[in-house]
Scaffold this motif. Structure first.
Motif, PDB file in Angstrom:
ATOM      1  N   ALA A   3      25.075 -14.241  -8.141  1.00  0.00           N
ATOM      2  CA  ALA A   3      26.506 -13.980  -8.028  1.00  0.00           C
ATOM      3  C   ALA A   3      26.853 -12.525  -8.330  1.00  0.00           C
ATOM      4  CB  ALA A   3      27.271 -14.902  -8.970  1.00  0.00           C
ATOM      5  N   TRP A   4      27.822 -12.000  -7.598  1.00  0.00           N
ATOM      6  CA  TRP A   4      28.304 -10.633  -7.818  1.00  0.00           C
ATOM      7  C   TRP A   4      29.155 -10.551  -9.077  1.00  0.00           C
ATOM      8  CZ3 TRP A   4      26.589  -6.778  -4.775  1.00  0.00           C
ATOM      9  CH2 TRP A   4      26.106  -7.093  -3.500  1.00  0.00           C
ATOM     10  N   GLY A   5      29.275  -9.316  -9.591  1.00  0.00           N
ATOM     11  CA  GLY A   5      30.254  -9.049 -10.628  1.00  0.00           C
ATOM     12  C   GLY A   5      31.640  -8.956 -10.000  1.00  0.00           C
ATOM     13  N   THR A   6      32.671  -8.805 -10.826  1.00  0.00           N
ATOM     14  CA  THR A   6      34.047  -8.724 -10.338  1.00  0.00           C
ATOM     15  C   THR A   6      34.254  -7.471  -9.481  1.00  0.00           C
ATOM     16  OG1 THR A   6      34.837  -9.877 -12.314  1.00  0.00           O
ATOM     17  CG2 THR A   6      36.466  -8.641 -11.042  1.00  0.00           C
ATOM     18  N   GLU A   7      34.861  -7.652  -8.321  1.00  0.00           N
ATOM     19  CA  GLU A   7      35.138  -6.516  -7.433  1.00  0.00           C
ATOM     20  C   GLU A   7      36.306  -5.699  -7.984  1.00  0.00           C
ATOM     21  OE1 GLU A   7      35.175  -6.171  -2.695  1.00  0.00           O
ATOM     22  OE2 GLU A   7      36.968  -7.204  -3.469  1.00  0.00           O
ATOM     23  N   ILE A   8      36.137  -4.381  -8.001  1.00  0.00           N
ATOM     24  CA  ILE A   8      37.182  -3.462  -8.455  1.00  0.00           C
ATOM     25  C   ILE A   8      37.636  -2.615  -7.254  1.00  0.00           C
ATOM     26  CG2 ILE A   8      37.729  -1.521  -9.969  1.00  0.00           C
ATOM     27  CD1 ILE A   8      37.364  -4.178 -11.429  1.00  0.00           C
ATOM     28  N   THR A   9      38.943  -2.464  -7.105  1.00  0.00           N
ATOM     29  CA  THR A   9      39.479  -1.739  -5.954  1.00  0.00           C
ATOM     30  C   THR A   9      40.119  -0.414  -6.348  1.00  0.00           C
ATOM     31  OG1 THR A   9      41.622  -2.872  -6.105  1.00  0.00           O
ATOM     32  CG2 THR A   9      39.924  -3.888  -4.710  1.00  0.00           C
ATOM     33  N   VAL A  10      40.137   0.511  -5.378  1.00  0.00           N
ATOM     34  CA  VAL A  10      40.891   1.753  -5.499  1.00  0.00           C
ATOM     35  C   VAL A  10      41.777   1.893  -4.261  1.00  0.00           C
ATOM     36  CG1 VAL A  10      39.273   3.016  -6.958  1.00  0.00           C
ATOM     37  CG2 VAL A  10      38.969   3.071  -4.479  1.00  0.00           C
ATOM     38  N   THR A  11      42.964   2.439  -4.451  1.00  0.00           N
ATOM     39  CA  THR A  11      43.919   2.634  -3.354  1.00  0.00           C
ATOM     40  C   THR A  11      44.190   4.126  -3.200  1.00  0.00           C
ATOM     41  OG1 THR A  11      44.986   0.516  -3.821  1.00  0.00           O
ATOM     42  CG2 THR A  11      46.239   2.106  -2.510  1.00  0.00           C
ATOM     43  N   ALA A  40      46.467  13.458   5.984  1.00  0.00           N
ATOM     44  CA  ALA A  40      46.469  14.099   7.303  1.00  0.00           C
ATOM     45  C   ALA A  40      45.203  13.693   8.038  1.00  0.00           C
ATOM     46  CB  ALA A  40      46.544  15.624   7.177  1.00  0.00           C
ATOM     47  N   GLN A  41      45.256  13.731   9.360  1.00  0.00           N
ATOM     48  CA  GLN A  41      44.090  13.382  10.154  1.00  0.00           C
ATOM     49  C   GLN A  41      42.982  14.421   9.977  1.00  0.00           C
ATOM     50  OE1 GLN A  41      45.247  12.707  14.217  1.00  0.00           O
ATOM     51  NE2 GLN A  41      46.779  11.161  13.684  1.00  0.00           N
ATOM     52  N   ASN A  42      41.758  13.948   9.967  1.00  0.00           N
ATOM     53  CA  ASN A  42      40.566  14.806   9.886  1.00  0.00           C
ATOM     54  C   ASN A  42      40.520  15.672   8.625  1.00  0.00           C
ATOM     55  OD1 ASN A  42      39.354  14.060  12.472  1.00  0.00           O
ATOM     56  ND2 ASN A  42      41.156  15.064  13.372  1.00  0.00           N
ATOM     57  N   LYS A  43      41.105  15.178   7.546  1.00  0.00           N
ATOM     58  CA  LYS A  43      41.001  15.851   6.253  1.00  0.00           C
ATOM     59  C   LYS A  43      40.254  14.948   5.279  1.00  0.00           C
ATOM     60  CE  LYS A  43      44.715  19.207   6.295  1.00  0.00           C
ATOM     61  NZ  LYS A  43      45.780  19.861   5.490  1.00  0.00           N
ATOM     62  N   VAL A  44      39.577  15.580   4.326  1.00  0.00           N
ATOM     63  CA  VAL A  44      38.866  14.814   3.305  1.00  0.00           C
ATOM     64  C   VAL A  44      39.885  14.226   2.324  1.00  0.00           C
ATOM     65  CG1 VAL A  44      37.239  14.943   1.382  1.00  0.00           C
ATOM     66  CG2 VAL A  44      36.752  16.172   3.502  1.00  0.00           C
ATOM     67  N   HIS A  45      39.728  12.965   2.039  1.00  0.00           N
ATOM     68  CA  HIS A  45      40.553  12.276   1.052  1.00  0.00           C
ATOM     69  C   HIS A  45      39.646  11.814  -0.085  1.00  0.00           C
ATOM     70  CE1 HIS A  45      42.894  12.074   4.745  1.00  0.00           C
ATOM     71  NE2 HIS A  45      43.966  11.697   4.060  1.00  0.00           N
ATOM     72  N   ILE A  46      40.051  12.090  -1.304  1.00  0.00           N
ATOM     73  CA  ILE A  46      39.298  11.667  -2.491  1.00  0.00           C
ATOM     74  C   ILE A  46      40.169  10.701  -3.277  1.00  0.00           C
ATOM     75  CG2 ILE A  46      38.125  12.409  -4.596  1.00  0.00           C
ATOM     76  CD1 ILE A  46      37.709  15.140  -3.296  1.00  0.00           C
ATOM     77  N   SER A  47      39.688   9.500  -3.458  1.00  0.00           N
ATOM     78  CA  SER A  47      40.485   8.468  -4.128  1.00  0.00           C
ATOM     79  C   SER A  47      40.609   8.759  -5.620  1.00  0.00           C
ATOM     80  CB  SER A  47      39.839   7.099  -3.936  1.00  0.00           C
ATOM     81  OG  SER A  47      38.737   6.933  -4.825  1.00  0.00           O
ATOM     82  N   PRO A  48      41.551   8.109  -6.285  1.00  0.00           N
ATOM     83  CA  PRO A  48      41.571   8.179  -7.750  1.00  0.00           C
ATOM     84  C   PRO A  48      40.302   7.539  -8.313  1.00  0.00           C
ATOM     85  CG  PRO A  48      43.620   7.238  -6.869  1.00  0.00           C
ATOM     86  CD  PRO A  48      42.649   7.286  -5.737  1.00  0.00           C
ATOM     87  N   LEU A  49      40.006   7.838  -9.574  1.00  0.00           N
ATOM     88  CA  LEU A  49      38.882   7.199 -10.256  1.00  0.00           C
ATOM     89  C   LEU A  49      39.227   5.736 -10.517  1.00  0.00           C
ATOM     90  CD1 LEU A  49      36.086   7.783 -11.583  1.00  0.00           C
ATOM     91  CD2 LEU A  49      37.330   8.143 -13.727  1.00  0.00           C
ATOM     92  N   SER A  50      38.260   4.875 -10.272  1.00  0.00           N
ATOM     93  CA  SER A  50      38.493   3.438 -10.463  1.00  0.00           C
ATOM     94  C   SER A  50      38.562   3.074 -11.938  1.00  0.00           C
ATOM     95  CB  SER A  50      37.361   2.641  -9.809  1.00  0.00           C
ATOM     96  OG  SER A  50      36.179   2.732 -10.608  1.00  0.00           O
TER      97      SER A  50
END
Length: 230
Positions: free
Chosen positions: A155-163, A168-178
């Motif tokens: 069994a997997w551990g609990t899934e953690i999400t980031v939003t 903008a199109q074709n730009k690098v996006h860096i999510s917040p830290l989970s």
């Protein structure tokens, strides 16, 4: 220095020549005799269990990811793809996650000796060619460790999400830290240093509204170590 003076300095003999109490040789001899020798320097030793822990960041490139057999991300063969920018011909690898169906990709990583056997955090780096202002994308990560003689189908551990919000199109996006990701218990009941860890990354299309594929560039995994070397 003569042998006679050396013996007087070390109190091995009386001087056989006239010297006064203020004689500089006698003063020097008394100073040497009254000064205790310096102890040998011993560098401090810090026991392993009291060493300060520190964070380590590991980059998992999209080129290392493969779509899962069931509901897999990627191209028709569930593999990463490559794109090239228009003007400067910058090439980059990505793995595509569909906008309508929840898709998954996986990778494996062996946590080294020295891992503190605690929780992990992560960031995702991504781009897109069709998004719109205020739209968001949601990625979820879950993990499970395997030790010697463990069953893979565990069994997997609990899934953690980031939003993350589209910019903008074709730009690098860096999510917040989970928040913390707990590695699911292996068949032996606990995750230990040296385990191989199976990771699953998914785009949670039921929770986001980003137009078009989300092109995942890679994942940054952050964990704690308590020793500087293996």
């Amino acid at each position: 220095m003569s042998r006679a003076i050396a013996e007087i300095w070390t109190n091995k003999r009386e001087p056989d020549f006239p010297v006064g109490i203020d004689d500089p040789i006698i003063k020097r001899a008394r100073f040497i005799q009254s000064t205790p020798p310096s102890p040998p320097f011993t560098p401090p030793i810090t026991p392993k269990e009291t060493m300060k822990s520190f964070k380590v960041a590991v980059w998992i490139s999209a080129s290392s990811l493969v779509g899962t057999t069931t509901a897999g991300a990627g191209d028709a063969n569930k593999l990463p793809e490559r794109a090239e920018s228009t003007t400067n011909k910058v090439n980059y690898d990505y793995i595509a996650f569909d906008t309508a169906t929840e898709e998954n990709a996986f990778f494996q990583y062996k946590l080294p000796i020295g891992w503190d056997e605690g929780k992990l955090t992560f960031r995702v780096l991504w781009t897109n060619t069709a998004g719109l202002t205020t739209e968001t994308v949601v990625f979820g990560l879950k993990a499970q460790p395997l030790s010697d003689n463990d069953t893979i189908d565990t069994a997997w551990g609990t899934e953690i999400t980031v939003t993350d919000t589209w910019q903008a199109q074709n730009k690098v996006h860096i999510s917040p830290l989970s928040t913390d990701v707990t590695i699911g218990a292996g068949a032996n009941g606990t995750a230990v240093e040296g385990d191989i860890v199976m990771f699953n990354i998914a785009r949670k299309t039921g929770s986001d509204n980003l137009t078009g594929d989300a092109r995942l560039l890679g994942i940054e995994i952050i964990y704690q170590r308590t020793t500087p070397t293996d």
